[in-house]
Write an enzyme that holds these catalytic residues in place. Structure first.
Site, PDB file in Angstrom:
ATOM      1  N   VAL A  57      28.786  19.872  37.650  1.00  0.00           N
ATOM      2  CA  VAL A  57      29.482  20.377  38.836  1.00  0.00           C
ATOM      3  C   VAL A  57      29.412  21.897  38.904  1.00  0.00           C
ATOM      4  O   VAL A  57      29.201  22.479  39.968  1.00  0.00           O
ATOM      5  CB  VAL A  57      30.961  19.933  38.843  1.00  0.00           C
ATOM      6  CG1 VAL A  57      31.708  20.588  40.001  1.00  0.00           C
ATOM      7  CG2 VAL A  57      31.055  18.433  38.963  1.00  0.00           C
ATOM      8  N   LYS A  58      29.547  22.542  37.752  1.00  0.00           N
ATOM      9  CA  LYS A  58      29.610  24.020  37.778  1.00  0.00           C
ATOM     10  C   LYS A  58      28.344  24.657  38.354  1.00  0.00           C
ATOM     11  O   LYS A  58      28.398  25.735  38.933  1.00  0.00           O
ATOM     12  CB  LYS A  58      29.919  24.593  36.396  1.00  0.00           C
ATOM     13  CG  LYS A  58      28.805  24.447  35.382  1.00  0.00           C
ATOM     14  CD  LYS A  58      29.177  25.145  34.100  1.00  0.00           C
ATOM     15  CE  LYS A  58      28.034  25.222  33.103  1.00  0.00           C
ATOM     16  NZ  LYS A  58      27.609  23.974  32.497  1.00  0.00           N
TER      17      LYS A  58
END
Ligand code: B12
Length: 250
Positions: A128-129
């Site tokens: 996600v990051k």
């Protein structure tokens, strides 16, 4: 770019041909080693060559930085590169196309294969990051991401792709010593071709900073992504190759 297609390197003044190179020689640091560095630079076409840095790196090795002039020209119009041949979509657009056209989640399996433990690159694409201000593929609602992590063997990868009914397999190879990235990629693509019939094989994508992006066909994969790739580019390619234009597959 300016109108010029034939150019020279630039150091102090336009077109002066100045370049800087660095390398290591397997010799201890002394005057003779510095002379050897200049000799190598001359043989590389750098003339005159100035030694700007020399530092012993452990026993019997010296690191050099050399600055000097080359007479070579580069014809920019003759350069061949793999250009992006698919539209860049936003995460919202990717989700919308997958939902409307595929009508199920698009399954992605990723890993670093062989002995490679450099997971930062594949994590940047999948987690996600993300990277460079873009969220990774896990953020996309219509993508189902399985990240197997580091040092995954090819049989493990093929099995995971089967279990996850992978539409796409994303492999990272950062270590290039002894062409490990090329051998591992060939082994991986051959294993998928052997294990799965044509048409049932997932899209095969590899990435890493030292791949030549033009080698996809030679390595038996559908696409290669190099340095500075962003998750949005990868998601857009997956949608293009798997949903909107299936001809993109090898
Ligand atoms: C961090 C790092 C490590 C960490 C890794 C931690 C981890 N969990 O990843 C640790 C300390 C474990 C490590 C170990 C080693 N490392 Co190291 N490492 C690095 C370093 C400093 C940064 C790599 C990195 O994270 N880059 C940042 C990411 C974001 O960039 P990226 O990988 O290029 O990924 C981008 C693109 O390439 C692309 N991409 C990458 N993969 C994929 C996959 C897909 C599917 C797609 C679409 C895109 C994509 O998208 C990413 C985002 O833009 C580099 C040097 C450097 N500055 O690059 C050396 C480097 C890669 N390491 C190197 C070496 C030699 C080693 C060791 C062998 C050292 C040793 N003697 O033990 C070991 C090997 C361990 C192993 N078994 O693999 C060499 C490799 C040289 C070579 N020719 O192969 C390098 C280049 C250092 C050097 N100059 O010598 N390393």
């Amino acid at each position: 770019m300016s109108g010029k297609t034939v150019v020279r390197p630039y150091g102090d003044t336009t077109g002066d041909g100045m370049v800087q190179v660095s390398f290591t020689l397997p010799v201890p640091h002394d005057k003779r080693a510095e002379g050897a560095a200049i000799q190598l630079a001359n043989k590389m076409g750098i003339d005159p060559a100035m030694l700007v840095h020399a530092k012993q790196m452990g026993d019997g090795f010296t690191f050099f930085v050399v600055y000097g002039r080359v007479n070579h020209l580069v014809d920019v119009s003759a350069v061949q590169v793999v250009e992006r041949d698919f539209p860049l979509l936003s995460a919202r657009e990717v989700n919308a196309v997958v939902k409307r056209r595929l009508r199920r989640k698009l399954s992605v399996v990723g890993a670093c294969i062989g002995t490679d433990a450099h997971t930062v690159g594949i994590d940047a694409i999948l987690n996600v990051k993300g990277i460079a201000g873009e969220k990774g593929l896990e953020y996309y609602r219509e993508l189902k991401v399985t990240n197997l992590g580091a040092q995954v063997s090819v049989p493990e990868l093929v099995e995971a792709a089967r279990v996850e009914r992978a539409d796409a397999v994303l492999v990272s190879q950062v270590v290039t010593q002894r062409d490990a990235h090329l051998h591992n990629t060939r082994e991986m693509s051959a294993a998928f071709r052997e294990a799965m019939p044509a048409g049932r094989r997932p899209l095969l994508v590899v990435g890493g900073p030292r791949f030549d992006e033009s080698m996809a066909a030679e390595l038996g994969v559908d696409r290669i992504f190099g340095r500075g790739t962003t998750p949005g580019e990868v998601a857009s390619f997956l949608v293009h190759a798997l949903v909107t234009d299936k001809r993109a597959r090898a």
